[in-house]
Design an enzyme around this catalytic site. Structure first.
Site, PDB file in Angstrom:
ATOM      1  N   ALA A  62       0.861  -1.170   0.000  1.00  0.00           N
ATOM      2  CA  ALA A  62       0.000   0.000   0.000  1.00  0.00           C
ATOM      3  C   ALA A  62       0.903   1.226   0.000  1.00  0.00           C
ATOM      4  CB  ALA A  62      -0.873  -0.019   1.245  1.00  0.00           C
TER       5      ALA A  62
ATOM      6  N   GLU B  19      -0.779  -9.097  -1.369  1.00  0.00           N
ATOM      7  CA  GLU B  19      -2.224  -9.369  -1.259  1.00  0.00           C
ATOM      8  C   GLU B  19      -2.899  -9.277  -2.631  1.00  0.00           C
ATOM      9  OE1 GLU B  19      -2.518  -6.550   2.061  1.00  0.00           O
ATOM     10  OE2 GLU B  19      -3.660  -8.083   3.124  1.00  0.00           O
TER      11      GLU B  19
ATOM     12  N   GLY C 273       0.397  -5.088   0.730  1.00  0.00           N
ATOM     13  CA  GLY C 273      -0.727  -5.022  -0.194  1.00  0.00           C
ATOM     14  C   GLY C 273      -0.352  -5.543  -1.579  1.00  0.00           C
TER      15      GLY C 273
ATOM     16  N   GLU D 269       3.730  -5.907   7.173  1.00  0.00           N
ATOM     17  CA  GLU D 269       2.912  -4.895   7.860  1.00  0.00           C
ATOM     18  C   GLU D 269       3.257  -4.771   9.332  1.00  0.00           C
ATOM     19  OE1 GLU D 269       1.842  -6.963   5.569  1.00  0.00           O
ATOM     20  OE2 GLU D 269       0.345  -6.018   4.284  1.00  0.00           O
TER      21      GLU D 269
HETATM   22  N1  3HC Z   1       4.685   3.384   0.115  1.00  0.00           N
HETATM   23  C1  3HC Z   1       5.209   4.580  -0.195  1.00  0.00           C
HETATM   24  N2  3HC Z   1       6.528   4.779  -0.439  1.00  0.00           N
HETATM   25  C2  3HC Z   1       7.326   3.703  -0.362  1.00  0.00           C
HETATM   26  C3  3HC Z   1       6.852   2.424  -0.033  1.00  0.00           C
HETATM   27  C4  3HC Z   1       5.455   2.280   0.208  1.00  0.00           C
HETATM   28  N3  3HC Z   1       4.901   1.094   0.498  1.00  0.00           N
HETATM   29  N4  3HC Z   1       7.886   1.565  -0.021  1.00  0.00           N
HETATM   30  C5  3HC Z   1       8.970   2.283  -0.335  1.00  0.00           C
HETATM   31  N5  3HC Z   1       8.642   3.569  -0.541  1.00  0.00           N
HETATM   32  C6  3HC Z   1       9.532   4.664  -0.943  1.00  0.00           C
HETATM   33  C7  3HC Z   1      10.600   4.955   0.106  1.00  0.00           C
HETATM   34  O1  3HC Z   1      10.118   5.858   1.080  1.00  0.00           O
HETATM   35  C8  3HC Z   1      11.708   5.552  -0.732  1.00  0.00           C
HETATM   36  O2  3HC Z   1      11.341   6.883  -1.005  1.00  0.00           O
HETATM   37  P1  3HC Z   1      12.477   8.025  -1.144  1.00  0.00           P
HETATM   38  O3  3HC Z   1      13.345   7.588  -2.289  1.00  0.00           O
HETATM   39  O4  3HC Z   1      11.692   9.252  -1.371  1.00  0.00           O
HETATM   40  O5  3HC Z   1      13.216   8.015   0.173  1.00  0.00           O
HETATM   41  C9  3HC Z   1      11.591   4.777  -2.050  1.00  0.00           C
HETATM   42  O6  3HC Z   1      10.277   4.208  -2.060  1.00  0.00           O
HETATM   43  C10 3HC Z   1      12.589   3.644  -2.173  1.00  0.00           C
HETATM   44  O7  3HC Z   1      12.523   2.836  -0.992  1.00  0.00           O
HETATM   45  P2  3HC Z   1      13.838   2.232  -0.334  1.00  0.00           P
HETATM   46  O8  3HC Z   1      14.855   3.300  -0.179  1.00  0.00           O
HETATM   47  O9  3HC Z   1      13.386   1.498   0.869  1.00  0.00           O
HETATM   48  O10 3HC Z   1      14.308   1.245  -1.491  1.00  0.00           O
HETATM   49  P3  3HC Z   1      14.906  -0.211  -1.385  1.00  0.00           P
HETATM   50  O11 3HC Z   1      15.149  -0.632  -2.768  1.00  0.00           O
HETATM   51  O12 3HC Z   1      16.016  -0.243  -0.402  1.00  0.00           O
HETATM   52  O13 3HC Z   1      13.742  -1.115  -0.769  1.00  0.00           O
HETATM   53  C11 3HC Z   1      11.532  -1.989  -0.558  1.00  0.00           C
HETATM   54  C12 3HC Z   1      12.569  -1.317  -1.488  1.00  0.00           C
HETATM   55  C13 3HC Z   1      12.005  -3.382  -0.191  1.00  0.00           C
HETATM   56  C14 3HC Z   1      10.245  -2.058  -1.311  1.00  0.00           C
HETATM   57  C15 3HC Z   1      11.391  -1.141   0.732  1.00  0.00           C
HETATM   58  O14 3HC Z   1      11.139   0.183   0.363  1.00  0.00           O
HETATM   59  C16 3HC Z   1      10.251  -1.571   1.622  1.00  0.00           C
HETATM   60  O15 3HC Z   1      10.415  -2.477   2.402  1.00  0.00           O
HETATM   61  N6  3HC Z   1       9.124  -0.865   1.513  1.00  0.00           N
HETATM   62  C17 3HC Z   1       7.991  -1.066   2.422  1.00  0.00           C
HETATM   63  C18 3HC Z   1       7.214  -2.299   2.076  1.00  0.00           C
HETATM   64  C19 3HC Z   1       6.047  -2.411   2.993  1.00  0.00           C
HETATM   65  O16 3HC Z   1       6.129  -2.223   4.192  1.00  0.00           O
HETATM   66  N7  3HC Z   1       4.899  -2.768   2.427  1.00  0.00           N
HETATM   67  C20 3HC Z   1       3.691  -2.919   3.201  1.00  0.00           C
HETATM   68  C21 3HC Z   1       2.984  -1.621   3.272  1.00  0.00           C
HETATM   69  S1  3HC Z   1       1.583  -1.689   4.331  1.00  0.00           S
HETATM   70  C22 3HC Z   1       0.414  -2.454   3.399  1.00  0.00           C
HETATM   71  O17 3HC Z   1       0.651  -2.846   2.298  1.00  0.00           O
HETATM   72  C23 3HC Z   1      -0.939  -2.589   4.052  1.00  0.00           C
HETATM   73  C24 3HC Z   1      -1.815  -3.536   3.314  1.00  0.00           C
HETATM   74  O18 3HC Z   1      -1.830  -4.777   3.962  1.00  0.00           O
HETATM   75  C25 3HC Z   1      -3.228  -3.013   3.282  1.00  0.00           C
END
Ligand code: 3HC
Length: 692
Positions: A62, A104, A101, A124
């Protein structure tokens, strides 16, 4: 333009998500996916659908930036349900990481194909959440409740081959051409038709497994609310029908989303990425090549730094003028390697290769060609200056000269050389090969490429590098001084060490301050304080710690500190002798002992941090409040779910924090509690540190 587009490959419609950098599920992506599925369903030429992503990864989740804002339709659970309801088989084609997400969405698809290098996961929990788009209901149906719990409770990505063994992925693509492999796989899926996870039964599971899981994760998830909600949701998946399970999951998800814990953890996520943005250093700033590292000082810190360097492929020379110390340092490195191999974290071949890159020396001439030198000798300015003067004479021009000082002025150290532009502070935390934080201290004259190279080194070592300015103790230890000061004053005022420690531990700190002092060695702080010329004129200041050190009670290493350690145990036992000593000191100083509430302990210690943090921001020592939070969460055991001290203050409300600090000024005097102008200004204008 929509971030989602569709192309036709024979009978297969390929829906491509292109939303850099990580294809997060923004409103436009969600809407685009629904339109893509509806169009494919209406298209008579289409017999199967692929969802694939452009760029570096499949959908990574998400869009976290949308969290906390009013939700926008279509909601993700509905999007996933719409994909699953499609009458034509839908295939997720995964590269990079399908997370949260994103995974998912893949679970809403009827089949999943992935590159061997891809990974899936439900992280999450790291954001204080549980999967909120039916992940808690679909994954147990696909791979069983126990494995699904493991994926959700660790939050760790699972590599595609293992995910295939679990049954979470149907096919690993041959080679690198994912789209071609997916089209070929989709063609096979046409005959099979849609296979909907919602219609599957969860494999039977022993109900005792849920309580066993609760016990297993109890200490790791202390104080967190979302892990229990994950267990509840998965338990429901084994008991109720799919729709009831999804409805319950949604409620639990919204509760978590509204919690201060999730807000703290989301802040931690962005703050850790924010530290990469350093004033005066851009992505284009050149970096110097680092292949040869020299570490001066073979103590615990030096050996840990050397080991870290070796494990990332650097050639390392460990230098110490004392032969015995050098031998001990080398032994430590060998033991660290052996431990890694024993625990299965390292291959024996890597150990041999690493040790093959290690040299030891007592002679500065041997490190003349180093690309970077990190000094890790004792915390004494005269000694450090001597080392840097020697390095200046011998080490090649263009090499980076770094000091692992934890408190001393990098500018003063640099003044011992003829090249202050090449000098920087690299403050590692102990144990250096484990702790994630690296404070990167820029001096007055440190060159931008030296900073950029140090940030790169931190990444290479698997650490978070936070660039800070030069002052006594930088960000972390300067703030620790205030935290420790309040702990010490509270002792004199009648709060027992174990009471203070339990209060702060229960609040979320990894350890209480008195247990930490004993672990680190009370003598360390004692000698650091001696080096200071600006100690306050206050006989109560660190009085208890000073008296203990002067009695030879240094902490765990002497079996006695603020606590007792019996027979080499690391378990702190309250010592009546220390309690009597504190009472006697209080009496001598005229400090009246009284009952102290837990709230006062928390507020004095934590607001002590906040006040110092505000001063650090005022002085520009940290570029952002988030940087301070990252330092405290990664170097000092500050609870991540509280988002660091500055975020915590923001979440309490700076008006409330300011009012309390003013009360403390009245009660305890202005010597420590004078509110910084920045705190006053933000409180009065109803703003937060994060607004700066
Ligand atoms: N939403 C918004 N921005 C995101 C994001 C997300 N889910 N994931 C990463 N970004 C952004 C980062 O803030 C960063 O932005 P910036 O360049 O402006 O600082 C950019 O994307 C690149 O991220 P990383 O520097 O972390 O890049 P990496 O290549 O090192 O890692 C990744 C990539 C593995 C995808 C890592 O970013 C990550 O783990 N992201 C989070 C994943 C996550 O937690 N997903 C679950 C979200 S909650 C959800 O989905 C709820 C659902 O169940 C309803």
């Amino acid at each position: 333009m929509s971030p989602v587009s569709t192309a036709q490959h024979g009978a297969v419609s390929v829906i491509t998500v292109d939303n850099p950098p990580v294809n997060a599920l923004s409103q436009a992506v969600r809407a685009g996916l629904v339109s893509g599925i509806e169009a494919a369903e209406a298209n008579d030429a289409c017999e199967a659908v692929i969802i694939i992503c452009a760029g570096r990864t499949f959908i990574a989740g998400a869009d976290i930036k949308e969290f906390g804002k009013p939700p926008l339709e279509p909601f993700l659970p509905d999007v996933v349900a719409r994909i699953e309801a499609c009458e034509k088989p839908v295939i997720a084609a995964i590269h990079g990481t399908a997370l949260g997400g994103g995974f998912e969405v893949a679970l809403g698809c009827h089949y999943r194909i992935a590159l061997a290098s891809a990974a899936i996961g439900l992280p999450e929990v790291n954001l204080g959440l549980l999967p909120g788009a039916s992940g808690t209901q679909r994954l147990p149906r696909l791979i069983g409740a126990e494995k699904a719990l493991d994926v959700m409770l660790t939050g760790k990505p699972v590599k595609a081959p293992l995910a295939r063994d679990y049954g979470a992925i149907d096919e690993i693509a041959d080679g690198d051409d994912l789209e071609a492999a997916a089209v070929s796989f989709a063609t096979q899926c046409i005959a099979r038709g849609p296979r909907r996870i919602r219609d599957m039964e969860v494999a039977r599971v022993d109900a005792a497994m849920f309580d066993a899981t609760r016990k297993k994760i109890a200490s790791r998830t202390r104080g967190l609310i979302s892990p229990e909600k994950i267990i509840v949701a998965v338990e429901l998946a084994t008991k109720t029908d799919f729709d009831a399970g999804c409805a319950a999951e949604r409620e639990l998800f919204l509760e978590c989303m509204a919690s201060p814990q999730s807000s703290g953890l989301r802040h931690a996520f962005f703050a850790e990425r924010g530290v990469a943005k350093v004033p005066g250093v851009s992505k284009d700033t050149p970096k110097r090549d680092i292949a040869k590292l020299a570490v001066i000082g073979a103590g615990t810190m030096g050996a840990g730094i050397a080991y870290s360097g070796l494990t990332t492929g650097l050639e390392v020379t460990l230098l110490d003028n004392n032969q015995d110390a050098l031998a001990r340092g080398e032994k430590t490195i060998r033991e660290l390697y052996a431990g890694g191999v024993q625990r299965g974290k390292l291959a024996e071949a890597d150990m041999r290769a690493g040790l093959g890159r290690l040299n030891t020396s007592q002679d500065y001439d041997d490190i003349a060609d180093a690309d970077m030198v990190i000094e890790a000798v004792i915390e004494n300015m005269a000694v450090k200056k001597e080392v840097f003067a020697a390095l200046d004479k011998v080490v090649r021009k263009g090499a980076i000269l770094a000091s692992n000082t934890s408190t001393l002025s990098v500018d003063d150290i640099a003044s011992a050389t003829s090249r202050p532009q090449d000098v920087i502070g690299l403050h590692f935390f102990s144990p250096a090969h484990i702790m994630r934080l690296l404070e990167i201290v820029r001096g007055q004259e440190t060159a931008a490429d030296v900073i950029a190279t140090s940030i790169g080194l931190a990444k290479r070592l698997g650490k978070i590098g936070v660039v800070v300015g030069n002052c006594f103790g930088f960000v972390g230890n300067r703030m620790l001084y205030s935290y420790g000061r309040e702990n010490q004053l509270l002792l004199l005022e009648g709060a027992a060490p174990e009471y203070i420690d339990k209060t702060l531990y229960d609040w979320g700190m990894a350890m209480g301050p008195n247990a930490v002092g004993d672990l680190a060695g009370l003598d360390v702080g004692y000698y650091t304080r001696k080096e200071r010329t600006d100690r306050p004129d206050d006989p109560r200041f660190y009085r208890v710690a000073d008296v203990l050190v002067e009695m030879g009670r240094f902490g765990q290493k002497t079996g006695k500190g603020t606590y007792l350690y019996e027979d080499g145990s690391r378990k702190p036992v309250p010592d009546p002798e220390v309690n009597a000593l504190i009472r006697a000191e209080a009496e001598k100083l005229g400090v009246e002992q009284r009952d102290i509430t837990e709230q006062e302990i928390i507020e004095r210690c934590i607001y002590g941090l906040v006040v110092e943090g505000a001063r650090i921001l005022e002085e520009g020592i940290a570029s952002r409040s988030g940087d301070i939070d990252v330092v405290w969460m990664n170097g000092y055991g500050f609870p991540r779910h509280r988002g660091g001290p500055m975020h915590y203050a923001d979440s309490v409300g700076l008006d409330k924090v300011y009012a309390r600090v003013c009360e403390f000024t009245e009660r305890f005097g202005s010597m420590y509690w004078e509110p910084p102008a920045l705190l006053k200004e933000l409180a009065e204008s109803n703003r937060k540190f994060s607004d700066l």
